[in-house]
Design a protein around this motif. Sequence first.
Motif, mmCIF file in Angstrom:
data_model
loop_
_atom_site.group_PDB
_atom_site.id
_atom_site.type_symbol
_atom_site.label_atom_id
_atom_site.label_comp_id
_atom_site.label_asym_id
_atom_site.label_seq_id
_atom_site.Cartn_x
_atom_site.Cartn_y
_atom_site.Cartn_z
ATOM 1 N N PRO A 90 55.781 92.241 17.543
ATOM 2 C CA PRO A 90 54.668 92.367 18.509
ATOM 3 C C PRO A 90 53.300 92.273 17.854
ATOM 4 O O PRO A 90 52.348 91.800 18.455
ATOM 5 N N TYR A 91 53.177 92.779 16.628
ATOM 6 C CA TYR A 91 51.993 92.497 15.825
ATOM 7 C C TYR A 91 52.451 91.743 14.587
ATOM 8 O O TYR A 91 53.404 92.149 13.914
ATOM 9 N N ARG A 92 51.788 90.652 14.279
ATOM 10 C CA ARG A 92 52.165 89.810 13.153
ATOM 11 C C ARG A 92 50.927 89.479 12.335
ATOM 12 O O ARG A 92 49.921 88.994 12.888
ATOM 13 N N ILE A 93 50.956 89.760 11.030
ATOM 14 C CA ILE A 93 49.827 89.404 10.166
ATOM 15 C C ILE A 93 49.658 87.888 10.200
ATOM 16 O O ILE A 93 50.615 87.150 9.940
ATOM 17 N N PRO A 94 48.475 87.393 10.542
ATOM 18 C CA PRO A 94 48.286 85.950 10.727
ATOM 19 C C PRO A 94 48.181 85.179 9.420
ATOM 20 O O PRO A 94 47.163 84.549 9.126
ATOM 21 N N ALA A 96 51.433 98.099 10.244
ATOM 22 C CA ALA A 96 51.314 97.689 11.643
ATOM 23 C C ALA A 96 52.406 96.698 12.020
ATOM 24 O O ALA A 96 53.031 96.818 13.085
ATOM 25 N N GLU A 97 52.674 95.711 11.163
ATOM 26 C CA GLU A 97 53.683 94.703 11.505
ATOM 27 C C GLU A 97 55.085 95.299 11.551
ATOM 28 O O GLU A 97 55.834 95.092 12.515
ATOM 29 N N MET A 110 41.520 92.296 13.621
ATOM 30 C CA MET A 110 42.794 92.583 12.950
ATOM 31 C C MET A 110 43.985 92.289 13.855
ATOM 32 O O MET A 110 44.912 91.614 13.463
ATOM 33 N N PRO A 111 44.029 92.850 15.117
ATOM 34 C CA PRO A 111 45.206 92.613 15.923
ATOM 35 C C PRO A 111 45.410 91.143 16.230
ATOM 36 O O PRO A 111 44.511 90.432 16.611
#
Length: 474
Positions: A405-409, A91-92, A1-2
Amino acid sequence: MPNQESTMEPSSKTAMVPQDLPVTTAATTTTAATNRKKLTLIPLIFLIYFEVAGGPFGEEPAVQAAGPLFALLGFLIFPFIWSVPEALITAELSTAFPGNGGYVIWADRAFGPFWGSLMGTWKYLSGVINIAAFPVLCIDYIDKIIPAFESGWPRYLAISISTLILSFVNYTGLTIVGYAAVLLAIASLSPFILMCLIAIPKIHPHRWLSLGQKGVGKDWNLFFNTLFWNLNFWDNVSTLAGEVDNPQKTFPVALFVAVIFTCLAYLFPLFAVIGSVNVDQTRWDSGFHAEAAEMIAGKWLKYWIEVGAVLSGIGLFEAQLSSYGYQLLGMANLGFLPKFFALRSSRFNTPWVGILLSTAIILAVSFMNFTDIIASANFLYSLGMLLEFSAFLWLRRKLPALKRPYRIPMRLPGLVIMCLIPSGFLVIIMAIATRTVYLISGLMTMAGIGWYFLMKIFKSKKFCVFSTIEVDEG
């Protein structure tokens, strides 16, 4: 996920938005900046768990509504349709805007202050009404041991005292609440772990494939509402982002672990009980797991699970009250509410005004017959989620250079599809609501709109002191 994104330089200053919380005046932040204990990974995981689930309590009606196979498939598939997208978005955006206020900040940055304020109204009202059910649930289990709590003034007194005690625990600090969530999760889940182990020799796998008992019709409304009720509220934890240690790294990991942990906590008991217990399908209502435990191992395990249900209710109360208390603090720091709402306890550094107001509403609602109000709270939550999905997509389009810093791919077309599927489910849930629900939800929404314009008047006339927001442009 990350999918960590360590650096992303903006193409121009005009593309920038605040990459941290909007910074309020020094007077607002001095107390908060000193002597603050931050949430670390493990307590955050269990706080998220109690924001969403708190254990497999309440999953049983899915079997009653649609039969064993559909219930198992529902808890296997629905997390990918609903829970995972909501957790990914949380999260994003929580790492892009790591401050108290969460989804209020997202709606404000996407569409402006009116929608940020309305988002706060929808989510706050739906949340505190939902919390009122947990002390009542605890007393419902206790009155099996103490019959005096079944009705009358002893019941009202027990609900009031339990609510006040649980609120005081919340007041003593988020770190204490976080570690209490760890202990409560262990205590409430341990009887289910034991039940699953004892049930293994008694399992008949063919029962998992049953489409339901002959003569028992499918209640799809109950089925989907059960799934929705048990697997939502992943974004609640976003209002605590300002209290998390290194949120850019901690949030994605905590959400990833919490999603897996929550889904397994639902699935293992469901597989064990369906496979080992053969009863009339209509008996699968809320609380059936305790009866199944007695069939599998004896009364001692039934009582243990009932105690676990009380502990789970406590954990749900504490986690969700924390979220909504900090939401009001975040809204005050953003200027949506008077500065008074941002006051923290000098001893525990907790948002005592938000906790006090939320507790008062919880006490008021807990004495009402609030079936339609709870349904209206779900309706408001659905409106908030539709706005949240829209804000997420608009921010991706409007601010592509925002440091995430976290981005859904995924690219924007894929993200649209990811959001459309749960949005369609929300529309269905709202479409089948009753007229009473439409009326109550409409009145609550109008009140939220009126509140926004009232606060604008208060600002212009200087009736109250509001925080001055100084945006950090990076």
